[in-house]
Scaffold this motif. Sequence first.
Motif, PDB file in Angstrom:
ATOM      1  N   GLU A  28       0.857  -1.388  -0.046  1.00  0.00           N
ATOM      2  CA  GLU A  28      -0.107   0.180   0.074  1.00  0.00           C
ATOM      3  C   GLU A  28       0.807   1.335   0.056  1.00  0.00           C
ATOM      4  N   VAL A  29       0.695   2.152  -1.047  1.00  0.00           N
ATOM      5  CA  VAL A  29       1.312   3.211  -0.962  1.00  0.00           C
ATOM      6  C   VAL A  29       0.325   4.405  -0.885  1.00  0.00           C
ATOM      7  N   THR A  30       0.437   5.413  -0.019  1.00  0.00           N
ATOM      8  CA  THR A  30      -0.695   6.473  -0.141  1.00  0.00           C
ATOM      9  C   THR A  30       0.322   7.878   0.037  1.00  0.00           C
ATOM     10  N   TYR A  31      -0.467   8.965   0.085  1.00  0.00           N
ATOM     11  CA  TYR A  31       0.259  10.259  -0.066  1.00  0.00           C
ATOM     12  C   TYR A  31       1.071  10.382   1.203  1.00  0.00           C
ATOM     13  N   LYS A  32       0.970   9.740   2.189  1.00  0.00           N
ATOM     14  CA  LYS A  32       1.744  10.115   3.515  1.00  0.00           C
ATOM     15  C   LYS A  32       2.794   8.940   3.752  1.00  0.00           C
ATOM     16  N   THR A  33       3.216   7.964   2.521  1.00  0.00           N
ATOM     17  CA  THR A  33       4.166   7.126   2.824  1.00  0.00           C
ATOM     18  C   THR A  33       5.476   8.021   2.198  1.00  0.00           C
ATOM     19  N   HIS A  34       6.513   7.575   2.999  1.00  0.00           N
ATOM     20  CA  HIS A  34       7.793   8.204   2.835  1.00  0.00           C
ATOM     21  C   HIS A  34       8.791   7.098   2.537  1.00  0.00           C
ATOM     22  N   ILE A  35       9.565   7.367   1.331  1.00  0.00           N
ATOM     23  CA  ILE A  35      10.272   6.224   0.619  1.00  0.00           C
ATOM     24  C   ILE A  35      11.652   6.868   0.747  1.00  0.00           C
ATOM     25  N   LEU A  36      12.867   5.935   1.160  1.00  0.00           N
ATOM     26  CA  LEU A  36      14.285   6.184   1.148  1.00  0.00           C
ATOM     27  C   LEU A  36      14.696   5.549   0.132  1.00  0.00           C
ATOM     28  N   ILE A  37      15.579   6.304  -0.798  1.00  0.00           N
ATOM     29  CA  ILE A  37      16.135   5.924  -2.036  1.00  0.00           C
ATOM     30  C   ILE A  37      17.630   6.206  -1.929  1.00  0.00           C
ATOM     31  N   GLY A  38      18.291   5.196  -2.387  1.00  0.00           N
ATOM     32  CA  GLY A  38      19.933   5.454  -2.442  1.00  0.00           C
ATOM     33  C   GLY A  38      20.099   5.454  -3.666  1.00  0.00           C
ATOM     34  N   VAL A  39      21.156   6.583  -4.181  1.00  0.00           N
ATOM     35  CA  VAL A  39      21.517   6.784  -5.560  1.00  0.00           C
ATOM     36  C   VAL A  39      22.934   6.515  -5.701  1.00  0.00           C
ATOM     37  N   MET A  68      19.131   4.063  -9.016  1.00  0.00           N
ATOM     38  CA  MET A  68      18.360   4.458  -7.994  1.00  0.00           C
ATOM     39  C   MET A  68      17.680   2.897  -7.213  1.00  0.00           C
ATOM     40  N   THR A  69      17.687   2.784  -5.815  1.00  0.00           N
ATOM     41  CA  THR A  69      17.203   1.675  -5.122  1.00  0.00           C
ATOM     42  C   THR A  69      16.420   2.000  -3.985  1.00  0.00           C
ATOM     43  N   VAL A  70      15.223   1.487  -3.811  1.00  0.00           N
ATOM     44  CA  VAL A  70      14.488   1.641  -2.449  1.00  0.00           C
ATOM     45  C   VAL A  70      15.386   1.298  -1.529  1.00  0.00           C
ATOM     46  N   ILE A  71      15.423   1.846  -0.554  1.00  0.00           N
ATOM     47  CA  ILE A  71      16.242   1.432   0.898  1.00  0.00           C
ATOM     48  C   ILE A  71      15.169   1.171   1.889  1.00  0.00           C
ATOM     49  N   ALA A  72      14.187   1.987   2.284  1.00  0.00           N
ATOM     50  CA  ALA A  72      13.071   1.587   3.133  1.00  0.00           C
ATOM     51  C   ALA A  72      11.993   2.511   2.843  1.00  0.00           C
ATOM     52  N   ASP A  73      10.848   2.054   3.535  1.00  0.00           N
ATOM     53  CA  ASP A  73       9.753   2.887   3.456  1.00  0.00           C
ATOM     54  C   ASP A  73       8.930   2.911   4.505  1.00  0.00           C
ATOM     55  N   TRP A  74       8.219   3.972   4.917  1.00  0.00           N
ATOM     56  CA  TRP A  74       7.572   4.129   5.897  1.00  0.00           C
ATOM     57  C   TRP A  74       5.792   4.585   5.606  1.00  0.00           C
ATOM     58  N   PRO A  75       4.894   4.091   6.197  1.00  0.00           N
ATOM     59  CA  PRO A  75       3.582   4.708   6.104  1.00  0.00           C
ATOM     60  C   PRO A  75       3.370   6.062   6.868  1.00  0.00           C
ATOM     61  N   HIS A  76       4.469   6.710   7.505  1.00  0.00           N
ATOM     62  CA  HIS A  76       4.329   7.879   8.337  1.00  0.00           C
ATOM     63  C   HIS A  76       5.463   8.723   7.996  1.00  0.00           C
ATOM     64  N   LEU A  77       5.680   9.935   8.521  1.00  0.00           N
ATOM     65  CA  LEU A  77       6.931  10.523   8.490  1.00  0.00           C
ATOM     66  C   LEU A  77       7.820   9.923   9.729  1.00  0.00           C
ATOM     67  N   PRO A  78       8.935   9.362   9.231  1.00  0.00           N
ATOM     68  CA  PRO A  78       9.717   8.782  10.050  1.00  0.00           C
ATOM     69  C   PRO A  78      10.601   9.932  10.823  1.00  0.00           C
ATOM     70  N   GLU A 110      15.570   7.301  12.557  1.00  0.00           N
ATOM     71  CA  GLU A 110      15.184   6.363  11.885  1.00  0.00           C
ATOM     72  C   GLU A 110      15.810   6.110  10.390  1.00  0.00           C
ATOM     73  N   VAL A 111      15.509   7.276   9.573  1.00  0.00           N
ATOM     74  CA  VAL A 111      16.146   7.465   8.296  1.00  0.00           C
ATOM     75  C   VAL A 111      17.692   7.173   8.418  1.00  0.00           C
ATOM     76  N   GLN A 112      18.500   7.687   9.455  1.00  0.00           N
ATOM     77  CA  GLN A 112      19.756   7.702   9.537  1.00  0.00           C
ATOM     78  C   GLN A 112      20.124   6.222   9.843  1.00  0.00           C
ATOM     79  N   ASP A 113      19.497   5.542  10.841  1.00  0.00           N
ATOM     80  CA  ASP A 113      19.757   4.108  10.946  1.00  0.00           C
ATOM     81  C   ASP A 113      19.717   3.338   9.654  1.00  0.00           C
ATOM     82  N   ARG A 114      18.732   3.442   8.763  1.00  0.00           N
ATOM     83  CA  ARG A 114      18.298   2.780   7.670  1.00  0.00           C
ATOM     84  C   ARG A 114      19.776   3.078   6.480  1.00  0.00           C
ATOM     85  N   ILE A 115      19.956   4.258   6.634  1.00  0.00           N
ATOM     86  CA  ILE A 115      21.208   4.855   5.891  1.00  0.00           C
ATOM     87  C   ILE A 115      22.558   4.347   6.202  1.00  0.00           C
ATOM     88  N   ASP A 116      22.710   4.109   7.520  1.00  0.00           N
ATOM     89  CA  ASP A 116      23.872   3.508   8.192  1.00  0.00           C
ATOM     90  C   ASP A 116      23.794   2.051   7.872  1.00  0.00           C
TER      91      ASP A 116
END
Length: 78
Positions: A4-15, A21-31, A35-41
């Motif tokens: 499920e993708v909504t307008y509230k979905t936040h997607i982390l993409i690595g370039v 580009m690759t999807v690294i993570a997604d959240w159904p809310h504003l992370p 949380e974002v830094q943990d996924r980047i790390d």
Amino acid sequence: MSAEVTYKTHILIGVRANGVMTVIADWPHLPKQSEVQDRIDDARNGYVSFVLCTPTSIMPAGANGGHSSRSNRYGRGI
């Protein structure tokens, strides 16, 4: 990524340097930033940048596996 993708979905993409580009993570809310830094790390090396984004348009995949014919796009023939 969840189905499920909504307008509230936040997607982390690595370039990568070559533009891939690759999807690294997604959240159904504003992370939280942590949380974002943990996924980047946790992501493997090779990314030159990361993008956190939300969808501006959500388009359903067609019955033909997501591929539409050229004559169907935008309601006019090309």
